[in-house]
Design an enzyme around this catalytic site. Structure first.
Site, PDB file in Angstrom:
ATOM      1  N   THR A 205      31.718  -2.893 -32.043  1.00  0.00           N
ATOM      2  CA  THR A 205      32.175  -3.488 -33.300  1.00  0.00           C
ATOM      3  C   THR A 205      31.050  -3.712 -34.307  1.00  0.00           C
ATOM      4  O   THR A 205      31.317  -3.863 -35.507  1.00  0.00           O
ATOM      5  CB  THR A 205      32.864  -4.853 -33.032  1.00  0.00           C
TER       6      THR A 205
ATOM      7  N   VAL B  92      25.638  -0.731 -35.604  1.00  0.00           N
ATOM      8  CA  VAL B  92      25.277   0.525 -34.925  1.00  0.00           C
ATOM      9  C   VAL B  92      26.466   1.062 -34.148  1.00  0.00           C
ATOM     10  O   VAL B  92      26.698   2.275 -34.098  1.00  0.00           O
ATOM     11  CB  VAL B  92      24.037   0.323 -34.030  1.00  0.00           C
TER      12      VAL B  92
ATOM     13  N   ARG C   5      13.160   0.499 -22.990  1.00  0.00           N
ATOM     14  CA  ARG C   5      12.369   1.588 -23.581  1.00  0.00           C
ATOM     15  C   ARG C   5      11.007   1.776 -22.940  1.00  0.00           C
ATOM     16  O   ARG C   5      10.562   2.893 -22.721  1.00  0.00           O
ATOM     17  CB  ARG C   5      12.145   1.307 -25.074  1.00  0.00           C
TER      18      ARG C   5
ATOM     19  N   CYS D  46      14.113   2.219 -34.672  1.00  0.00           N
ATOM     20  CA  CYS D  46      14.366   3.033 -35.857  1.00  0.00           C
ATOM     21  C   CYS D  46      13.094   3.314 -36.667  1.00  0.00           C
ATOM     22  O   CYS D  46      12.922   4.398 -37.222  1.00  0.00           O
ATOM     23  CB  CYS D  46      15.409   2.363 -36.743  1.00  0.00           C
TER      24      CYS D  46
ATOM     25  N   GLN E 210      11.542  -1.332 -45.094  1.00  0.00           N
ATOM     26  CA  GLN E 210      12.723  -1.094 -44.278  1.00  0.00           C
ATOM     27  C   GLN E 210      14.011  -1.604 -44.905  1.00  0.00           C
ATOM     28  O   GLN E 210      14.028  -2.622 -45.592  1.00  0.00           O
ATOM     29  CB  GLN E 210      12.508  -1.743 -42.898  1.00  0.00           C
TER      30      GLN E 210
ATOM     31  N   GLU F 295       8.888  -6.047 -34.678  1.00  0.00           N
ATOM     32  CA  GLU F 295       8.911  -4.652 -35.134  1.00  0.00           C
ATOM     33  C   GLU F 295       7.535  -3.987 -35.022  1.00  0.00           C
ATOM     34  O   GLU F 295       7.420  -2.842 -34.590  1.00  0.00           O
ATOM     35  CB  GLU F 295       9.378  -4.629 -36.591  1.00  0.00           C
TER      36      GLU F 295
ATOM     37  N   ARG G 292      10.568  -5.806 -45.163  1.00  0.00           N
ATOM     38  CA  ARG G 292      11.966  -5.565 -45.528  1.00  0.00           C
ATOM     39  C   ARG G 292      12.073  -5.502 -47.050  1.00  0.00           C
ATOM     40  O   ARG G 292      11.509  -6.358 -47.746  1.00  0.00           O
ATOM     41  CB  ARG G 292      12.827  -6.713 -45.002  1.00  0.00           C
TER      42      ARG G 292
ATOM     43  N   HIS H   5      14.613   3.910 -43.975  1.00  0.00           N
ATOM     44  CA  HIS H   5      13.295   3.286 -43.823  1.00  0.00           C
ATOM     45  C   HIS H   5      12.251   4.223 -44.431  1.00  0.00           C
ATOM     46  O   HIS H   5      12.154   5.388 -44.046  1.00  0.00           O
ATOM     47  CB  HIS H   5      12.969   3.084 -42.347  1.00  0.00           C
TER      48      HIS H   5
ATOM     49  N   ASN I 106      17.918   4.980 -41.100  1.00  0.00           N
ATOM     50  CA  ASN I 106      17.624   4.132 -39.947  1.00  0.00           C
ATOM     51  C   ASN I 106      18.779   3.926 -38.989  1.00  0.00           C
ATOM     52  O   ASN I 106      18.556   3.748 -37.798  1.00  0.00           O
ATOM     53  CB  ASN I 106      17.084   2.782 -40.412  1.00  0.00           C
TER      54      ASN I 106
END
Lengths: 342, 342, 342, 342
Positions: free
Chosen positions: B12, B15, B110, B149, B175, B201, B234, B241, B320
């Site tokens: 939902t 992404v 990751r 991203c 970004q 980030e 940002r 980005h 992104n």
């Protein structure tokens, strides 16, 4: 004491309006002359210019008649120049030759050998080069300049770091649209967008700081010896240039040492009316400085620094049309008064 | 050939919606299951989610019933995960243990040693570590991840520069707000503003690329040996980005050599449906790439590069939430099919 | 069937680019000629125009040589005009006299008695006035126009309400910056701001709809008999005009009756390639339509309507440079083909 | 004279911060108590709240300890309430019962019969209903309210038009994001967009003005007798609500008569510190008022009006969190002092 008569060259544009805002109730200067292009000359300022600042235009200034950019028409001891670079090239010397002090925000003469490129907090001693300038050129008046708006924001915080032996600087800017003048950036170009290019800006950022942070040996200015690599970008912000810096230093200071050096920075200019209480403000919140919240610190004359971290990396931000333009020239002019040059 | 059954975990959110957009008419995958939190489970997708993409939500997907994020409720051969990192930590292994392939956009796994962190154009051979992973963990399924991203946008153009011997990288990002999710950035925080901080980030940008560009020796991934220093910001941009890069290389290539290396870059993935015709697009105009104009190149899967100049400096930019999130996971999944893992 | 040769007048500007986008792969028209001012003529289109749309400019069009806006240089059966109003005044008749069909997006001839002002879904029968026009003026070709972008968005939903006896309309617009052309609105004017004035716009909105919704009696168009009061405002939106409407009707329909009339609206133009599946889309969500989410519906050719409530009040929104400009002219041209005029 | 002790309820939110800004150096009030939810109570204000205004938070206020929203913890003669409507319902009467004056910006009690809904320039005489309120409810203190931010901007200019016999009003708003509170509008919802819906806003705009412009007969307020139809929209503006008005009046005044009535409007409140020199500012430029340029007029307390034209149509604009919220309550409190109620 009688106020010093001040004129503005290029009075109708974005920076010209900021000059008027800064001078309209200045304790030392009295706004006596507004000069602009032929199109405007002869009109009342109210009709010649569309006032676009959030502060109000005083009625007495609105009623002044705009004159041509000509020393014979401008009645002033000092003129503040917001002229386009091409015009400034011939006009500014004419005013200096006619006996005027010229405080220029234009790029034309910044890098000329005998012209001081000033940030009063960084290199007020460079003013002494005016003697050289007058002798060489035979001027009654003289010419001073302030740096590009993007240069100022990061050169100020570099000043207290000079003692650590700066070797190289990387700088990425996120610049406000007002830096390009009122018609400079179309809304279709920048709404919800980034433009990763500003013509000539990187070159200015890579050459002006070394002169400013250089040493005046009585005859000439010897540039500071470090390299700068800049990447300049426009973002959808009205006012306030934000810059990400990496500074490599010989002494390899810790972030805390860098922070302390900035906190300790005291240029001793408290007696100048436009000088902010703190030239550098160190923000300790993780997400500051931000243009919207911090650009008006010190009436727009402070540079705010934050996120000092290993690298050494930090963020600096200041108001590009105040600290970076009109306010910079006015501070220079106040320094001239203090040094007895006016 | 029958399509492969695909589910979306966290269907939902921002992404999750991009996953649905990328899968709704995919030639190899069939969207069979939409999973989300308890609040949404049991509802029709139309009621559980407010669709916020510019493309339309197909009616048949709108009518699907959302299930819980539980392997027993999700009917799929592969699941695409857009879960919050904390949830992903326990849920993704559960799916892998239950025999599912997991293509995760989440950060949780990751940097885990036996989990491939993939950009198919950069390190498809790292997929072989899945054997190690399955053996070690006793999973029937397996787990793959794609990078952050911001990492993806600059790691892709670094790939063809590896041959010049990358020594260090400086990266400043500008970004888009969509990177933080729909409720992530309040409008009062970002309208006409820059926020010079994005939690976690910079750390991701400074560690993920070395793994991606590292070497798999049959047992483990040996990280590439160069340093990265990032500064993340940002800006008021919806999607895309933009990143300013400085890359120092042993061989000191010229800008033209760098440009040519990027032009020549051909990862050979033309047979994957989501793979763009060009993974890297080199823009020669002085003011490009720009997010508004270039983010949809290659259906949002190309990274555009421009302003390659001495330093070596350049600008790179990509979408992104497509190239940097949902599209990245889908491309990974296509690679799994090509390699016979699905 | 051979394609019809099409030219664009004013091909380098914002609307000109939208014309190229709409015609570049059109099934009926072939782009044979790009005309622009002397400054551009003789150059390749790639050099004459800076392409500013998110879609890509095809290489074959980029390589076309721009010609002067002169019937002797333009090789086309139909020309689409995005000329400035002053130029259009003399140039459009010259093309019509030279035997061309002219589909104009310019305001110059919209309100001229023998010129049809078309929204195909509203008044395709007005095309018959071309006979009158040709006879009166002795033209081999002819001239058609489409309305102002703001007019189109609210006139389309008024069409199905005509049966209820429209008496008066109040309209407040929130218009995108692209309506003013690329250089039209400086970013300093509109970032974080509203400009409550658009020169000439209210007058167009208050006169064009009555002609469009009027009756052609075989000789002349008799305007529809209702009053309009408009208030037009610019907001920081790239594309998509949003409009708040109040419509007073003799029959006093309920919101549900109005909604049903809009849902039932079927102009029967499915055979025109640019015609959207639904000219009017009724959104039932409480906060729609929104420009970002809804402007591309029907490839930018649908008008979305929402919040139909007592008053009768509703919101309508459409893409101002597609539905409201280039797409409108192209749809007109398709109607010409269907009616055998081309 | 000793200052009156003032507390703020809901001191950490967007309006709460504006209350602090307005009270921090007020000549009549002294900020003695900051109250907020349990989450904040017990912390220093600096830690409880993230300060998000462009002005600076004074250190002495930053060091105050936040207390619970409870009359026993709040030491104040008057409390300014920026509470959520649900909380205000029970809390505000508790403070009034405990002997406090309550100046509320919350909607809960605005339309309750014995509670004055005040714009001092419009209906200061309604304050007399406090006698009725105290008698009926047996309170030692009392409760006053100010209208919704959108209501205030157009009700103020309606006041001088009452003499022409207002019959009906149409109002379309373009509202700033700050009206929804700091987290109220996600950036993904509003960047480059318009949201044509604000929950509950139209209802407030359609009912509050008639009470404000009504007549107090000594016992009750008799509503003014005209109809309002509102359409409310959110635009990407930080502060400042812009509203397009249509006002139908019995006497059918000319635009010039309307303009003169607004120019002549003098509510006689010059002795209140927060009262602007001009409650209504009439702008004669064709493209004003604009939020960016005009919202700070009168320290954010003036409403600017422009484009008065046939219809009668005009534009009005004011600062929604100053004139429309915190400043409105503070002005009400100053009126209480002037009337001897405090």
């Amino acid at each position: 004491m009688a106020k010093i008569k001040a004129g503005v060259l290029g009075a109708t544009g974005a920076v010209g309006q900021r000059f008027i805002e800064g001078l309209k109730s200045h304790p030392w200067f009295e706004l006596t002359s507004l000069a602009a292009s032929e199109r405007s000359a002869g009109k009342k300022y109210r009709e010649a210019a569309k006032w676009r600042l959030e502060s109000e235009l005083p009625d007495d200034i609105a009623e002044m008649t705009v004159v041509n950019v000509d020393p014979r028409e401008v009645d002033a001891d000092i003129v503040f120049s917001a002229l386009p670079a091409a015009d400034a090239m011939s006009v500014e010397p004419a005013f200096a030759a006619a006996g005027c002090a010229v405080a220029s925000n234009t790029s034309s003469y910044r890098m000329v050998e005998d012209v001081p490129l000033l940030i009063p907090e960084c290199n007020h001693e460079h003013l002494d080069i005016i003697k050289v300038q007058r002798e060489k050129r035979g001027w009654e008046g003289f010419l001073t300049t302030n740096p590009n708006c993007t240069t100022i924001m990061f050169t100020l915080p570099l000043k207290p770091l000079m003692k650590f032996g700066i070797e190289s600087v990387h700088m990425a800017s996120m610049q406000a649209v007002s830096g390009a003048g009122y018609e400079g950036v179309p809304s279709m170009a920048i709404l919800g967008n980034v433009i990763p290019y500003i013509g000539g800006e990187e070159e200015k950022c890579e050459t002006e700081p070394q002169k400013i942070l250089g040493h005046f040996d009585g005859e000439r200015i010897i540039n500071a010896n470090f390299s700068i690599s800049a990447s300049c970008h426009r973002v959808p912000v009205m006012d306030g240039h934000t810059e990400a810096l990496w500074v490599k230093m010989r002494d390899n200071p810790t972030p805390e040492e860098v922070r302390q050096a900035m906190l300790d920075f005291d240029p001793g200019l408290d007696d100048l009316p436009t000088s902010p209480k703190k030239a550098l403000i160190v923000k300790d919140e993780p997400d500051r400085p931000q243009p919207r919240l911090d650009r008006m610190r010190g009436n727009g004359m402070s540079v705010s620094v934050g996120r000092i971290r290993s690298g050494i990396r930090f963020i600096c931000m200041g108001h590009n049309t105040v600290r970076g333009a009109a306010g910079a020239s006015i501070l220079n002019a106040e320094l001239l008064v203090k040094k007895g040059l006016l």
